[in-house]
Design a protein around this motif. Structure first.
Motif, PDB file in Angstrom:
ATOM      1  N   UNK A  72       0.674   7.140  15.688  1.00 41.32           N
ATOM      2  CA  UNK A  72       1.959   6.466  15.855  1.00 41.32           C
ATOM      3  C   UNK A  72       2.792   6.581  14.581  1.00 41.32           C
ATOM      4  N   UNK A  73       4.074   6.870  14.763  1.00 39.85           N
ATOM      5  CA  UNK A  73       5.005   6.894  13.640  1.00 39.85           C
ATOM      6  C   UNK A  73       6.068   5.806  13.789  1.00 39.85           C
ATOM      7  N   UNK A  74       6.182   5.232  14.984  1.00 41.99           N
ATOM      8  CA  UNK A  74       7.159   4.171  15.235  1.00 41.99           C
ATOM      9  C   UNK A  74       6.675   3.333  16.408  1.00 41.99           C
ATOM     10  N   UNK A  75       7.276   2.165  16.564  1.00 39.59           N
ATOM     11  CA  UNK A  75       6.983   1.273  17.678  1.00 39.59           C
ATOM     12  C   UNK A  75       8.292   0.948  18.400  1.00 39.59           C
ATOM     13  N   UNK A 115      -1.373   6.286  10.031  1.00 38.20           N
ATOM     14  CA  UNK A 115      -0.883   6.514   8.672  1.00 38.20           C
ATOM     15  C   UNK A 115       0.615   6.805   8.614  1.00 38.20           C
ATOM     16  N   UNK A 116       1.192   7.330   9.702  1.00 31.68           N
ATOM     17  CA  UNK A 116       2.628   7.627   9.702  1.00 31.68           C
ATOM     18  C   UNK A 116       3.479   6.390   9.978  1.00 31.68           C
ATOM     19  N   UNK A 117       2.853   5.323  10.455  1.00 33.87           N
ATOM     20  CA  UNK A 117       3.596   4.131  10.860  1.00 33.87           C
ATOM     21  C   UNK A 117       4.015   3.327   9.636  1.00 33.87           C
ATOM     22  N   UNK A 148       1.487  -1.014   3.503  1.00 36.33           N
ATOM     23  CA  UNK A 148       2.793  -0.945   2.825  1.00 36.33           C
ATOM     24  C   UNK A 148       3.930  -0.899   3.833  1.00 36.33           C
ATOM     25  N   UNK A 149       3.705  -1.426   5.030  1.00 34.62           N
ATOM     26  CA  UNK A 149       4.724  -1.375   6.068  1.00 34.62           C
ATOM     27  C   UNK A 149       5.824  -2.404   5.817  1.00 34.62           C
TER      28      UNK A 149
END
Length: 344
Positions: A169-172, A191-193, A324-325
Motif C-alpha cells: 500500500x502507498x495510500x489509503x 513501507x510506501x505508506x 514516520x507517517x
C-alpha cells in the motif's frame, strides 16, 4: 448443529461420508472435494477443510446452501469458483495461507458474511464487489501484494476491523475511518505508506514499519509535500489544491452540482447514463473520491491536503518512534483547509 471437520486421513469416500453425517469426520491429504458432498450432507452448517492440499474449490460447493462457516485455510488453493457466491447463509470464510491470485466477484453476493480472512496469499486486488457484503465486520488481508484499498470499502456500514499489514500500500482511501463502526485499522509494514486519512485519528491504528524512505520513482503516484514531509495521494486524485486557489476547477464544480442536485434527493443515477460523461466520472457520482474532513462536502477530482505528523500528536507515545507517517486531512476548499485542526 451439524459440522464436518476434515483434517486427518485419505480422500473422502462414501463410508466416511456416512460417518460424517452422524457427527464428525477426520480426513487428511485432500486434493479436492467430493462432488456429491451436498447430496450426502444437505444440512451442513460448518465445514472445516484446513491443512489439506486442496487446489480448487469446485462448483459443488455452491450447493451447500445452509453453510455458515467454511474454513479452507492452509491449503494449496489457486482457484475459488464463482459458485461460492451461492452460499447466501455463509457468515465466516477463511482462505488464509493459500496460493490465490484473485477472488471471484461473486464473493460480493455473500450478504450475510461477517468475517473474511484472505491473509497470506498472492492477491493483487480485492474482489470488485466486496463492498456489497453489507454484514462484513472483520476483513483480514495481511501479507498479500495489494497496492490499494478500494474506496468502496468505506461504504461498508458494519466494518469494525480492517487488517492489511505487510502489503504494498502507498495510500489509503480518503474516507477510511469516516464510519463510526470502523475502530481498528492495521497497516503495519507497508513501507510506501506515508499518509493516514485524518478520519483515523483516535482510532486504534497499527502502522509500524510504514513511511520508510522510498525514492519517488519507485511509486508513480501524485505526491504532496509540506516542509520535509511527503505523502502519496490516492490514484484517483487528479489535482491538488492550495491555499492560494480562489476558484474551484470547472469539472469539480460541475460534479458537485450534479451530485448535490440528483444524488442527494433522488438517490438514483440510472437516468444520468445518457449524459455525456466519461465512465470514470459517472462512477465517481455513485461513489465520490471522498468527503471533506472539515465539512463533509463530497469531492471528485481535486483535494486540498494538510499534513499532521503523527510524532507531533498525542498518539506519538503509542507508537514509540516505530513509524514516520502523517495524518492527512483532505479538504474541499481553501476555507476548509485553513480552518481544519486535527487536535481541536
Amino acid at each position: 448443529m451439524l459440522m464436518l471437520v476434515v483434517r486427518a486421513l485419505p480422500i473422502l469416500g462414501p463410508p466416511q461420508l456416512r460417518n460424517a453425517e452422524m457427527n464428525f469426520c477426520d480426513v487428511n491429504s485432500l486434493t479436492t472435494l467430493p462432488e456429491n458432498l451436498a447430496q450426502k450432507l444437505p444440512n451442513l452448517v460448518e465445514l472445516y477443510l484446513h491443512s489439506n492440499n486442496i487446489v480448487v474449490v469446485p462448483e459443488a460447493i455452491g450447493s451447500l446452501v445452509k453453510l455458515q462457516f467454511l474454513d479452507l485455510s492452509d491449503n494449496a488453493l489457486e482457484i475459488v469458483c464463482p459458485e461460492i457466491g451461492r452460499l447466501r447463509s455463509l457468515r465466516h470464510l477463511r482462505l488464509a495461507n493459500n496460493q490465490l491470485k484473485y477472488l471471484p466477484a461473486e464473493v460480493g453476493d455473500l450478504r450475510e458474511l461477517q468475517t473474511l480472512d484472505i491473509s497470506t496469499n498472492h492477491l493483487i486486488t480485492l474482489p470488485e464487489k466486496l463492498h456489497m457484503c453489507l454484514s462484513l465486520q472483520y476483513l483480514t488481508a495481511d501479507r498479500n501484494h495489494l497496492w490499494y484499498v478500494p474506496r468502496h470499502l468505506c461504504q461498508l456500514p458494519n466494518l469494525n476491523e480492517l487488517s492489511m499489514a505487510g502489503n504494498r500500500l502507498a495510500f489509503l482511501p480518503l474516507d477510511l475511518g469516516r464510519s463510526r463502526e470502523l475502530q481498528y485499522v492495521y497497516v503495519d509494514n507497508n513501507v510506501h505508506l506515508k499518509g493516514l486519512p485524518s478520519y483515523l485519528y483516535n482510532k486504534v491504528i497499527g502502522c509500524s514499519g510504514c513511511g520508510s524512505p522510498v525514492q519517488k520513482s519507485e511509486v508513480k503516484l501524485l505526491t504532496f509535500s509540506s516542509g520535509q514531509l511527503t505523502v502519496f495521494l490516492p490514484a484517483e486524485v487528479k489535482s491538488i489544491g492550495s491555499e492560494s486557489d480562489r476558484v474551484l476547477p470547472l469539472q469539480e464544480m460541475a460534479m458537485r452540482m450534479l451530485y448535490n442536485t440528483y444524488c442527494r434527493f433522488l438517490k438514483d443515477l440510472k437516468f444520468l447514463n445518457p449524459i455525456s460523461l466519461p465512465r470514470s466520472l459517472l462512477e465517481l457520482l455513485y461513489c465520490p473520491l471522498g468527503h471533506c474532513h472539515r465539512c463533509s462536502q463530497p469531492m471528485f477530482t481535486i483535494v486540498y491536503p494538510k499534513l499532521f505528523p503523527l510524532r507531533e500528536t498525542p498518539m506519538a507515545g503509542l507508537h514509540q518512534g516505530r513509524t514516520t507517517v502523517s495524518f492527512v486531512a483532505y479538504c474541499c476548499s481553501t476555507q476548509c483547509l485553513q480552518t481544519f485542526d486535527l487536535l481541536s
